[in-house]
Design an enzyme around this catalytic site. Sequence first.
Site, mmCIF file in Angstrom:
data_model
loop_
_atom_site.group_PDB
_atom_site.id
_atom_site.type_symbol
_atom_site.label_atom_id
_atom_site.label_comp_id
_atom_site.label_asym_id
_atom_site.label_seq_id
_atom_site.Cartn_x
_atom_site.Cartn_y
_atom_site.Cartn_z
ATOM 1 N N ASP A 127 67.343 -25.558 77.062
ATOM 2 C CA ASP A 127 67.848 -24.249 75.564
ATOM 3 C C ASP A 127 68.803 -23.370 76.116
ATOM 4 O O ASP A 127 68.983 -23.457 77.652
ATOM 5 C CB ASP A 127 66.638 -24.266 74.897
ATOM 6 C CG ASP A 127 66.032 -23.283 75.480
ATOM 7 O OD1 ASP A 127 66.042 -22.506 76.775
ATOM 8 O OD2 ASP A 127 64.999 -23.288 74.669
ATOM 9 N N LYS A 162 68.691 -31.130 73.507
ATOM 10 C CA LYS A 162 67.929 -29.661 73.679
ATOM 11 C C LYS A 162 66.428 -30.645 72.448
ATOM 12 O O LYS A 162 65.296 -30.501 73.044
ATOM 13 C CB LYS A 162 68.285 -28.540 72.599
ATOM 14 C CG LYS A 162 66.963 -27.892 72.618
ATOM 15 C CD LYS A 162 66.791 -27.302 71.842
ATOM 16 C CE LYS A 162 65.421 -26.458 72.044
ATOM 17 N NZ LYS A 162 64.544 -25.799 70.693
#
Length: 223
Positions: free
Chosen positions: A144, A126
Amino acid sequence: MENYQIERVIKLVEDYLKEKEDPIVTQLADKKESPFTILISALLSARTKDEVTQKACERLFARAKKPQDIITVSQGELEQIIYPVGFYRTKARHIKKLCAHLLQRFDGYVPDNLKDLLSLPGVGRKTANLVLSLAFKKDAICVDTHVHRITNRLGWVKTKHPEETEMQLMEILPRRYWQRINTLLVKYGQEICRPINPHCGACPIQTYCRYGSTSNIKSDKTD
DNA sequence: AAAACGGGGGC
DNA sequence: GCCCCAGTTTT
């Protein structure tokens, strides 16, 4: 999922967010701050309200702005500076370790490719993709939990893991949206399309989403 | 009072 | 793959 629907949905979300402030990571990227600055702000912002992160960043960068500066700040002082963001002990440790690695292995600069970014302590997929897209303006999609959850609710992807979401989004999302899809969906995901008890009634894209059409949605069950 | 939260690391 | 982390917010 037809492309025009994706475009339409993104337009509606953009309209919804028009009056709101971008997250601190995005603001720093817009101000052409260094990749290192952007990376640190991303690490500090994990699970922390954006205004809190913003102030912590200001304090930290006023005191030390480069890896070689931050490495000289003691663990205790660093903890004190970033204290309000929570996880201050872990985050301070991670940041110092990260700076050490950058200095040892990358001449103090943040690498601009996925493999090297992932080799850094405290940086996973991420964060790496966030830095690639925002700091280096690469065609990377930062997934995310917000992006993961919302794109699944919308039916754009059908995935169990964020990495699969990333792959499927690369198939269906026009490239010009890759860099900002995360910025768009994070705030939207916090205010409207929340993990539990989403505000489907106030959602500007409910007509494009079957998720809230059944009553009493309390969980993320896909059916 | 309890659980959810976000993401990475370690096992 | 699963569990842990730490402190604040939501239920």
